[in-house]
Design a protein around this motif. Structure first.
Motif, PDB file in Angstrom:
ATOM      1  N   GLU A  85       0.816  -1.215   0.000  1.00 16.09           N
ATOM      2  CA  GLU A  85       0.000   0.000   0.000  1.00 16.09           C
ATOM      3  C   GLU A  85       0.849   1.264   0.000  1.00 16.09           C
ATOM      4  N   ASP A  86       1.946   1.261   0.762  1.00 19.36           N
ATOM      5  CA  ASP A  86       2.810   2.444   0.792  1.00 19.36           C
ATOM      6  C   ASP A  86       3.336   2.770  -0.598  1.00 19.36           C
ATOM      7  N   ASP A  87       3.700   1.741  -1.340  1.00 18.46           N
ATOM      8  CA  ASP A  87       4.193   1.914  -2.701  1.00 18.46           C
ATOM      9  C   ASP A  87       3.117   2.560  -3.573  1.00 18.46           C
ATOM     10  N   ALA A  88       1.884   2.090  -3.423  1.00 18.47           N
ATOM     11  CA  ALA A  88       0.766   2.632  -4.200  1.00 18.47           C
ATOM     12  C   ALA A  88       0.452   4.069  -3.791  1.00 18.47           C
ATOM     13  N   LYS A 109      -1.827  17.756   4.927  1.00 18.25           N
ATOM     14  CA  LYS A 109      -2.320  16.381   4.872  1.00 18.25           C
ATOM     15  C   LYS A 109      -1.243  15.426   4.353  1.00 18.25           C
ATOM     16  N   CYS A 110      -0.552  15.828   3.285  1.00 16.94           N
ATOM     17  CA  CYS A 110       0.461  14.954   2.692  1.00 16.94           C
ATOM     18  C   CYS A 110       1.678  14.796   3.597  1.00 16.94           C
ATOM     19  N   LEU A 111       2.044  15.858   4.303  1.00 23.75           N
ATOM     20  CA  LEU A 111       3.167  15.769   5.236  1.00 23.75           C
ATOM     21  C   LEU A 111       2.859  14.758   6.334  1.00 23.75           C
ATOM     22  N   ASN A 116       3.743   9.472   8.665  1.00 22.31           N
ATOM     23  CA  ASN A 116       3.161   8.254   9.236  1.00 22.31           C
ATOM     24  C   ASN A 116       3.674   7.012   8.526  1.00 22.31           C
ATOM     25  N   MET A 117       3.828   7.116   7.205  1.00 21.12           N
ATOM     26  CA  MET A 117       4.352   5.986   6.443  1.00 21.12           C
ATOM     27  C   MET A 117       5.770   5.662   6.869  1.00 21.12           C
ATOM     28  N   GLN A 118       6.572   6.688   7.100  1.00 23.83           N
ATOM     29  CA  GLN A 118       7.956   6.468   7.519  1.00 23.83           C
ATOM     30  C   GLN A 118       8.012   5.893   8.926  1.00 23.83           C
ATOM     31  N   ASP A 119       7.130   6.400   9.816  1.00 18.06           N
ATOM     32  CA  ASP A 119       7.128   5.925  11.200  1.00 18.06           C
ATOM     33  C   ASP A 119       6.707   4.467  11.291  1.00 18.06           C
ATOM     34  N   ASP A 120       5.702   4.080  10.468  1.00 17.58           N
ATOM     35  CA  ASP A 120       5.214   2.705  10.509  1.00 17.58           C
ATOM     36  C   ASP A 120       6.272   1.742   9.993  1.00 17.58           C
ATOM     37  N   GLY A 121       6.761   2.002   8.769  1.00 16.63           N
ATOM     38  CA  GLY A 121       7.790   1.162   8.176  1.00 16.63           C
ATOM     39  C   GLY A 121       7.368  -0.290   8.094  1.00 16.63           C
ATOM     40  N   GLU A 122       8.305  -1.138   7.717  1.00 18.74           N
ATOM     41  CA  GLU A 122       8.053  -2.574   7.702  1.00 18.74           C
ATOM     42  C   GLU A 122       8.310  -3.133   9.090  1.00 18.74           C
ATOM     43  N   GLU A 123       7.564  -4.149   9.462  1.00 24.91           N
ATOM     44  CA  GLU A 123       7.717  -4.747  10.783  1.00 24.91           C
ATOM     45  C   GLU A 123       9.133  -5.283  10.949  1.00 24.91           C
TER      46      GLU A 123
END
Length: 246
Positions: A85-88, A109-111, A116-123
Protein backbone atom coordinates in the motif's frame (compact mmCIF):
# COMPACT_ATOMS: atom_id res chain seq x y z
CA UNK A 1 6.14 -1.79 -11.82
CA UNK A 2 4.70 -2.88 -15.15
CA UNK A 3 1.53 -1.24 -16.45
CA UNK A 4 -1.22 -2.58 -18.72
CA UNK A 5 -3.96 -0.57 -20.41
CA UNK A 6 -7.43 -2.05 -20.84
CA UNK A 7 -11.15 -1.28 -20.76
CA UNK A 8 -13.01 -2.61 -17.70
CA UNK A 9 -16.50 -2.55 -16.21
CA UNK A 10 -17.03 0.57 -14.13
CA UNK A 11 -18.95 -1.40 -11.50
CA UNK A 12 -15.94 -3.64 -10.88
CA UNK A 13 -13.69 -0.83 -9.63
CA UNK A 14 -13.39 0.05 -5.94
CA UNK A 15 -12.31 3.15 -4.03
CA UNK A 16 -11.13 3.52 -0.44
CA UNK A 17 -8.99 5.63 1.84
CA UNK A 18 -6.40 7.01 1.76
CA UNK A 19 -6.47 7.12 -2.05
CA UNK A 20 -9.89 8.75 -2.44
CA UNK A 21 -9.23 11.38 0.25
CA UNK A 22 -5.57 12.21 -0.43
CA UNK A 23 -6.64 15.08 -2.70
CA UNK A 24 -10.40 15.73 -2.29
CA UNK A 25 -12.50 16.08 -5.43
CA UNK A 26 -13.33 19.72 -6.16
CA UNK A 27 -16.93 20.35 -7.20
CA UNK A 28 -16.03 22.76 -10.00
CA UNK A 29 -13.47 20.33 -11.46
CA UNK A 30 -15.94 17.45 -11.33
CA UNK A 31 -18.60 19.56 -13.05
CA UNK A 32 -16.22 20.56 -15.87
CA UNK A 33 -15.01 16.99 -16.43
CA UNK A 34 -18.57 15.63 -16.33
CA UNK A 35 -19.72 18.15 -18.93
CA UNK A 36 -16.84 17.30 -21.25
CA UNK A 37 -17.29 13.56 -20.71
CA UNK A 38 -21.01 13.78 -21.45
CA UNK A 39 -20.27 15.54 -24.74
CA UNK A 40 -17.12 13.76 -25.89
CA UNK A 41 -17.03 10.53 -23.91
CA UNK A 42 -14.24 9.31 -21.63
CA UNK A 43 -10.91 10.44 -23.11
CA UNK A 44 -8.68 7.31 -23.19
CA UNK A 45 -5.61 9.55 -23.16
CA UNK A 46 -6.31 10.07 -19.44
CA UNK A 47 -7.16 6.60 -18.10
CA UNK A 48 -7.89 5.71 -14.49
CA UNK A 49 -4.97 4.06 -12.68
CA UNK A 50 -5.90 0.86 -10.83
CA UNK A 51 -3.91 -1.20 -8.32
CA UNK A 52 -3.83 -4.61 -9.99
CA UNK A 53 -3.64 -6.76 -6.87
CA UNK A 54 -6.51 -4.98 -5.09
CA UNK A 55 -8.71 -3.61 -7.88
CA UNK A 56 -8.60 -0.19 -6.19
CA UNK A 57 -8.52 3.17 -7.97
CA UNK A 58 -5.17 4.78 -7.19
CA UNK A 59 -5.42 7.83 -9.45
CA UNK A 60 -8.26 9.38 -11.45
CA UNK A 61 -10.97 9.62 -8.79
CA UNK A 62 -12.58 12.70 -10.34
CA UNK A 63 -12.81 11.04 -13.76
CA UNK A 64 -14.09 7.83 -12.15
CA UNK A 65 -16.76 9.72 -10.20
CA UNK A 66 -17.87 11.55 -13.34
CA UNK A 67 -18.09 8.27 -15.28
CA UNK A 68 -20.22 6.65 -12.58
CA UNK A 69 -22.55 9.63 -12.31
CA UNK A 70 -23.01 9.62 -16.09
CA UNK A 71 -23.74 5.90 -16.03
CA UNK A 72 -20.82 4.80 -18.22
CA UNK A 73 -20.64 0.99 -18.27
CA UNK A 74 -16.92 0.81 -19.04
CA UNK A 75 -13.87 3.01 -18.56
CA UNK A 76 -10.25 2.87 -19.78
CA UNK A 77 -7.76 2.02 -17.06
CA UNK A 78 -4.05 1.49 -16.62
CA UNK A 79 -3.47 -1.50 -14.36
CA UNK A 80 -0.31 -1.25 -12.29
CA UNK A 81 1.26 -3.67 -9.86
CA UNK A 82 2.49 -2.36 -6.50
CA UNK A 83 4.46 -4.20 -3.83
CA UNK A 84 2.35 -2.82 -0.98
CA UNK A 85 0.00 0.00 0.00
CA UNK A 86 2.81 2.44 0.79
CA UNK A 87 4.19 1.91 -2.70
CA UNK A 88 0.77 2.63 -4.20
CA UNK A 89 0.24 5.71 -2.00
CA UNK A 90 3.60 7.20 -2.98
CA UNK A 91 2.79 6.68 -6.65
CA UNK A 92 -0.59 8.38 -6.24
CA UNK A 93 0.96 11.23 -4.28
CA UNK A 94 3.67 11.96 -6.85
CA UNK A 95 1.24 11.82 -9.79
CA UNK A 96 -1.11 14.27 -8.08
CA UNK A 97 1.67 16.58 -6.91
CA UNK A 98 3.11 16.88 -10.42
CA UNK A 99 -0.20 17.98 -11.95
CA UNK A 100 -1.34 20.59 -9.44
CA UNK A 101 -0.25 23.53 -7.32
CA UNK A 102 -0.51 22.15 -3.82
CA UNK A 103 -2.53 24.23 -1.39
CA UNK A 104 -1.54 24.56 2.27
CA UNK A 105 -4.27 22.10 3.27
CA UNK A 106 -2.83 19.61 0.73
CA UNK A 107 0.66 20.14 2.15
CA UNK A 108 -0.43 19.56 5.75
CA UNK A 109 -2.32 16.38 4.87
CA UNK A 110 0.46 14.95 2.69
CA UNK A 111 3.17 15.77 5.24
CA UNK A 112 1.26 13.88 7.93
CA UNK A 113 0.73 10.94 5.56
CA UNK A 114 4.38 10.75 4.51
CA UNK A 115 5.57 10.98 8.11
CA UNK A 116 3.16 8.25 9.24
CA UNK A 117 4.35 5.99 6.44
CA UNK A 118 7.96 6.47 7.52
CA UNK A 119 7.13 5.92 11.20
CA UNK A 120 5.21 2.70 10.51
CA UNK A 121 7.79 1.16 8.18
CA UNK A 122 8.05 -2.57 7.70
CA UNK A 123 7.72 -4.75 10.78
CA UNK A 124 11.14 -5.30 12.28
CA UNK A 125 12.76 -2.87 9.88
CA UNK A 126 15.45 -0.65 11.36
CA UNK A 127 15.89 2.75 9.79
CA UNK A 128 18.94 4.92 10.43
CA UNK A 129 18.40 7.95 12.63
CA UNK A 130 18.21 11.22 10.76
CA UNK A 131 18.15 14.79 11.98
CA UNK A 132 14.99 16.86 11.87
CA UNK A 133 16.68 19.20 9.39
CA UNK A 134 17.52 16.31 7.05
CA UNK A 135 13.96 14.96 7.21
CA UNK A 136 12.55 18.44 6.53
CA UNK A 137 14.81 18.83 3.50
CA UNK A 138 13.74 15.42 2.19
CA UNK A 139 10.05 16.26 2.65
CA UNK A 140 10.60 19.65 1.00
CA UNK A 141 11.84 17.94 -2.17
CA UNK A 142 8.92 15.49 -2.13
CA UNK A 143 6.34 18.24 -1.63
CA UNK A 144 7.98 20.83 -3.88
CA UNK A 145 8.17 23.50 -1.15
CA UNK A 146 10.88 25.02 1.04
CA UNK A 147 12.32 23.21 4.07
CA UNK A 148 11.34 26.22 6.21
CA UNK A 149 7.68 25.75 5.29
CA UNK A 150 7.91 22.03 6.02
CA UNK A 151 9.25 22.85 9.49
CA UNK A 152 6.38 25.25 10.19
CA UNK A 153 3.81 22.74 8.92
CA UNK A 154 5.33 20.00 11.07
CA UNK A 155 5.19 22.21 14.17
CA UNK A 156 1.53 22.99 13.46
CA UNK A 157 0.87 19.24 13.33
CA UNK A 158 2.88 18.56 16.48
CA UNK A 159 1.95 21.50 18.70
CA UNK A 160 -1.11 23.15 17.18
CA UNK A 161 -4.52 22.77 18.77
CA UNK A 162 -7.20 20.83 16.93
CA UNK A 163 -8.80 24.16 16.02
CA UNK A 164 -5.54 25.47 14.54
CA UNK A 165 -4.97 22.31 12.49
CA UNK A 166 -8.54 22.29 11.22
CA UNK A 167 -8.26 25.94 10.18
CA UNK A 168 -5.44 24.97 7.80
CA UNK A 169 -7.09 21.75 6.64
CA UNK A 170 -10.26 23.68 5.75
CA UNK A 171 -8.33 26.36 3.85
CA UNK A 172 -9.35 29.06 6.33
CA UNK A 173 -5.75 29.86 7.31
CA UNK A 174 -2.36 29.47 5.70
CA UNK A 175 0.34 27.38 7.34
CA UNK A 176 2.29 30.55 8.11
CA UNK A 177 -0.65 32.29 9.79
CA UNK A 178 -1.54 29.19 11.80
CA UNK A 179 2.09 28.79 12.84
CA UNK A 180 2.38 32.40 14.02
CA UNK A 181 -0.84 32.16 16.04
CA UNK A 182 0.25 28.84 17.54
CA UNK A 183 3.66 30.19 18.57
CA UNK A 184 2.05 33.24 20.17
CA UNK A 185 -0.28 30.98 22.15
CA UNK A 186 2.63 28.81 23.27
CA UNK A 187 4.56 31.89 24.40
CA UNK A 188 1.59 33.17 26.38
CA UNK A 189 1.21 29.81 28.13
CA UNK A 190 4.91 29.68 28.99
CA UNK A 191 5.47 26.56 26.89
CA UNK A 192 8.20 28.35 24.93
CA UNK A 193 10.32 31.39 25.72
CA UNK A 194 10.70 34.60 23.79
CA UNK A 195 8.60 37.57 22.83
CA UNK A 196 6.40 38.14 19.84
CA UNK A 197 7.88 40.44 17.21
CA UNK A 198 6.59 43.97 17.85
CA UNK A 199 5.94 46.59 15.18
CA UNK A 200 9.52 47.89 15.25
CA UNK A 201 10.97 44.40 15.05
CA UNK A 202 8.65 43.47 12.20
CA UNK A 203 9.67 46.59 10.29
CA UNK A 204 13.36 45.75 10.76
CA UNK A 205 12.76 42.19 9.56
CA UNK A 206 10.81 43.51 6.57
CA UNK A 207 13.62 45.90 5.60
CA UNK A 208 16.28 43.24 6.08
CA UNK A 209 14.40 40.71 3.95
CA UNK A 210 13.74 43.20 1.16
CA UNK A 211 17.42 44.11 1.16
CA UNK A 212 18.34 40.46 0.76
CA UNK A 213 15.91 40.08 -2.14
CA UNK A 214 17.26 43.17 -3.90
CA UNK A 215 20.81 41.85 -3.52
CA UNK A 216 19.75 38.48 -4.93
CA UNK A 217 17.92 40.09 -7.88
CA UNK A 218 20.98 42.20 -8.68
CA UNK A 219 23.16 39.09 -8.67
CA UNK A 220 20.70 37.24 -10.94
CA UNK A 221 20.56 40.21 -13.33
CA UNK A 222 24.35 40.14 -13.64
CA UNK A 223 24.93 36.36 -13.71
CA UNK A 224 21.66 34.92 -15.06
CA UNK A 225 19.27 32.32 -13.65
CA UNK A 226 21.37 29.25 -14.44
CA UNK A 227 22.92 28.88 -10.99
CA UNK A 228 19.68 29.45 -9.04
CA UNK A 229 18.54 26.15 -7.53
CA UNK A 230 14.89 25.17 -7.25
CA UNK A 231 15.27 24.97 -3.47
CA UNK A 232 16.62 28.55 -3.32
CA UNK A 233 13.81 29.87 -5.52
CA UNK A 234 11.16 28.13 -3.41
CA UNK A 235 12.69 29.45 -0.19
CA UNK A 236 12.64 33.01 -1.55
CA UNK A 237 9.02 32.68 -2.65
CA UNK A 238 8.02 31.38 0.78
CA UNK A 239 9.84 34.28 2.44
CA UNK A 240 7.94 36.76 0.28
CA UNK A 241 4.64 35.10 1.17
CA UNK A 242 5.55 35.21 4.85
CA UNK A 243 6.23 38.94 4.58
CA UNK A 244 2.90 39.59 2.89
CA UNK A 245 0.94 37.50 5.41
CA UNK A 246 2.72 39.13 8.34
Amino acid sequence: MEARTQVVDTAGLKTREPFDTLFPIKAETLAAISQDMETNGFDPVFPIVVWEEEGIVVDGHTRFTAARELGLDTVPVVVKSFENEDDAILYSFHIQRNRRNMSDEDILKCLALLDNMQDDGEEGEKTPKTTRKAVNEERAKELGISAAKVDKARKVLEHGSEEIRESVQSGEKSINKAYNEMQESRRESGEIQGKATDGLGAAAKYTQTLGRFLKELTRIKENGWEDVSMEKALADIESIRDLIES
